[in-house]
Design a protein around this motif. Structure first.
Motif, PDB file in Angstrom:
ATOM      1  N   THR A  27      36.561  37.726  23.451  1.00 28.59           N
ATOM      2  CA  THR A  27      36.181  38.998  23.025  1.00 28.59           C
ATOM      3  C   THR A  27      34.586  39.058  22.764  1.00 28.59           C
ATOM      4  OG1 THR A  27      38.239  39.275  21.900  1.00 28.59           O
ATOM      5  CG2 THR A  27      36.558  40.869  21.608  1.00 28.59           C
ATOM      6  N   VAL A  28      34.205  39.824  23.983  1.00 31.06           N
ATOM      7  CA  VAL A  28      32.792  40.005  23.996  1.00 31.06           C
ATOM      8  C   VAL A  28      32.031  41.275  23.548  1.00 31.06           C
ATOM      9  CG1 VAL A  28      30.714  39.759  25.808  1.00 31.06           C
ATOM     10  CG2 VAL A  28      33.063  38.703  26.117  1.00 31.06           C
ATOM     11  N   GLU A  29      30.899  40.911  22.798  1.00 25.50           N
ATOM     12  CA  GLU A  29      29.952  42.100  22.151  1.00 25.50           C
ATOM     13  C   GLU A  29      28.625  41.942  22.781  1.00 25.50           C
ATOM     14  OE1 GLU A  29      30.327  43.997  17.771  1.00 25.50           O
ATOM     15  OE2 GLU A  29      29.866  41.976  17.935  1.00 25.50           O
ATOM     16  N   CYS A 215      43.148  43.971  29.089  1.00 29.67           N
ATOM     17  CA  CYS A 215      41.501  44.620  28.543  1.00 29.67           C
ATOM     18  C   CYS A 215      41.687  45.912  29.353  1.00 29.67           C
ATOM     19  CB  CYS A 215      40.537  43.252  29.337  1.00 29.67           C
ATOM     20  SG  CYS A 215      39.114  44.058  29.221  1.00 29.67           S
ATOM     21  N   VAL A 216      41.142  46.971  28.774  1.00 26.93           N
ATOM     22  CA  VAL A 216      41.197  48.205  29.415  1.00 26.93           C
ATOM     23  C   VAL A 216      39.924  48.947  29.543  1.00 26.93           C
ATOM     24  CG1 VAL A 216      42.320  50.545  29.405  1.00 26.93           C
ATOM     25  CG2 VAL A 216      43.667  48.517  28.635  1.00 26.93           C
ATOM     26  N   ILE A 275      36.347  42.003  30.007  1.00 27.41           N
ATOM     27  CA  ILE A 275      35.463  42.451  31.264  1.00 27.41           C
ATOM     28  C   ILE A 275      34.350  43.385  30.667  1.00 27.41           C
ATOM     29  CG2 ILE A 275      35.426  43.742  33.439  1.00 27.41           C
ATOM     30  CD1 ILE A 275      37.419  41.583  33.268  1.00 27.41           C
ATOM     31  N   ILE A 276      33.191  43.092  31.059  1.00 24.93           N
ATOM     32  CA  ILE A 276      31.921  43.913  30.504  1.00 24.93           C
ATOM     33  C   ILE A 276      31.155  44.293  31.739  1.00 24.93           C
ATOM     34  CG2 ILE A 276      32.114  42.687  28.467  1.00 24.93           C
ATOM     35  CD1 ILE A 276      29.474  41.334  29.394  1.00 24.93           C
ATOM     36  N   ASN A 280      24.108  46.552  35.640  1.00 22.15           N
ATOM     37  CA  ASN A 280      24.669  46.970  37.136  1.00 22.15           C
ATOM     38  C   ASN A 280      25.770  45.823  37.739  1.00 22.15           C
ATOM     39  OD1 ASN A 280      23.385  49.510  36.957  1.00 22.15           O
ATOM     40  ND2 ASN A 280      21.352  48.606  37.704  1.00 22.15           N
ATOM     41  N   LYS A 281      26.273  45.093  36.806  1.00 24.84           N
ATOM     42  CA  LYS A 281      26.990  44.186  37.568  1.00 24.84           C
ATOM     43  C   LYS A 281      28.273  43.910  36.460  1.00 24.84           C
ATOM     44  CE  LYS A 281      26.571  39.650  39.996  1.00 24.84           C
ATOM     45  NZ  LYS A 281      25.479  38.801  40.451  1.00 24.84           N
ATOM     46  N   TRP A 282      29.437  43.527  36.935  1.00 29.43           N
ATOM     47  CA  TRP A 282      30.495  43.187  35.980  1.00 29.43           C
ATOM     48  C   TRP A 282      30.866  41.917  35.835  1.00 29.43           C
ATOM     49  CZ3 TRP A 282      32.747  47.612  33.453  1.00 29.43           C
ATOM     50  CH2 TRP A 282      32.587  48.747  33.985  1.00 29.43           C
ATOM     51  N   TYR A 283      30.915  41.677  34.613  1.00 31.38           N
ATOM     52  CA  TYR A 283      31.426  40.158  34.471  1.00 31.38           C
ATOM     53  C   TYR A 283      32.823  40.021  33.790  1.00 31.38           C
ATOM     54  CZ  TYR A 283      26.566  38.849  35.192  1.00 31.38           C
ATOM     55  OH  TYR A 283      25.246  38.759  36.041  1.00 31.38           O
ATOM     56  N   MET A 284      33.665  38.967  33.893  1.00 32.68           N
ATOM     57  CA  MET A 284      34.598  38.632  33.411  1.00 32.68           C
ATOM     58  C   MET A 284      34.660  37.297  32.703  1.00 32.68           C
ATOM     59  SD  MET A 284      38.516  37.365  35.147  1.00 32.68           S
ATOM     60  CE  MET A 284      38.855  39.228  35.808  1.00 32.68           C
TER      61      MET A 284
END
Length: 306
Positions: A27-29, A215-216, A275-276, A280-284
């Motif tokens: 769970t990423v913050e 994850c929504v 997902i975050i 300008n890039k998406w990370y899983m």
């Protein structure tokens, strides 16, 4: 979508007493700049799960861990409480200077392996300390949700708190062992604490054994969901769905763009995606074999197309 894998970023190696094995459900913050805090659940030598974190930097698709919490920040409850065997965070929502940590709670069972429920902890100091909101589950069992709930994911959407969670539908005995069947359902709240279960199935059903850990993301008025699913006697894979309203979902598992590796830590199972977006890039962030026993990995994609 086609996610590019970057390998393991964290392996549980008995770094502390609470990390005997597993690093499950990242769970990423985002903290600041390139620095992130990743909460995860690990098991003690007695196989009880609690939540702690590691802090690291994400630069050019490389995540470097700098700090690991020496103690869990979300601990087990007292013996006999609803979370005396597991306290596993699955999402964090920030609102009005407070942080709300939603978590899966377990009591160990006898005829079934465990009794699942939902818990809530709140931080008033930016996440340094957490206080459990209640000595009882956040959501009570109902006739529509009679066997318990798990794996909550919550967002605050235009003043409405929206939650997707796993609803346990039944247990059955296979090979002399109890196995649960659960699907993804939906609930709403006005304050993030008191919830109305809407008896609405989003993903899953009678022909599928398990759907969990959503994850929504809301992107340009479209809701995107990643989740874990498996059929009977199978192992978890990551699925993907889209929705215009957050309640009625079009399942598109063939578009998820990430699957098992040919060998290594995520060659048998892949699950629990978070997902975050960063620079300008998406990370899983996700788990692999044996429900997170092998650690946490990272993948990236330049854009989300839907």
């Amino acid at each position: 979508m086609n996610w590019k894998k970057h390998g393991l970023i964290f392996e549980p190696k008995n770094q502390f007493d609470w990390i005997n094995a597993y690093a499950a459900v990242p769970t990423v913050e985002h903290m600041f700049d390139n620095t992130f805090k990743v909460y995860f659940g690990s098991r003690t030598i007695n196989n009880f799960s609690q939540t702690g974190y590691f802090i690291g930097t994400l630069v050019e698709d490389k995540f470097t861990v700098h700090e690991i919490s020496s103690k869990p920040i979300l601990k087990l409850g007292p013996l006999g409480s609803f979370d005396d065997s597991m306290a596993l965070a699955s999402c964090i929502v920030e609102n009005d200077g407070r942080k709300y940590m939603y978590y899966t709670a377990w009591m160990q069972g006898k005829r079934t392996r465990y009794y699942p429920s939902l818990g809530l902890a709140i931080s008033k100091d930016g996440g340094s300390t957490w206080q459990k909101h209640s000595k009882v589950p956040m959501v009570a069992k109902t006739n529509e949700d009679p066997y318990g709930q798990a794996a909550p994911y919550v967002i605050l959407d235009n003043g409405t708190w929206r939650m997707w969670y796993s609803s346990y539908r039944r247990w059955e005995i296979r090979n002399n062992e109890p196995w649960p069947q659960y699907e993804m359902r939906y609930a709403e709240s006005t304050d993030g604490i008191n919830w109305q279960l809407l008896n609405k199935t989003c993903i899953g059903g009678e022909n599928e054994e398990a759907v969990a850990i959503p994850c929504v993301i809301k992107l340009n008025s479209k809701y995107l969901m990643w989740y874990s699913y498996r059929n009977q006697n199978d192992k978890y894979l990551i699925g993907y769905a889209e929705s215009n309203d957050g309640t009625n979902w079009d399942r598109m598992d063939n578009k998820v763009g990430i699957g098992l590796s040919k060998e290594g830590w995520d060659s048998e199972m892949i699950e629990y995606p978070h997902i975050i977006k960063h620079q300008n890039k998406w990370y899983m962030f996700y788990n692999g074999n044996t429900h997170g026993k092998t650690g946490i990995g990272l993948a990236s994609i330049n854009s989300l197309q839907y």
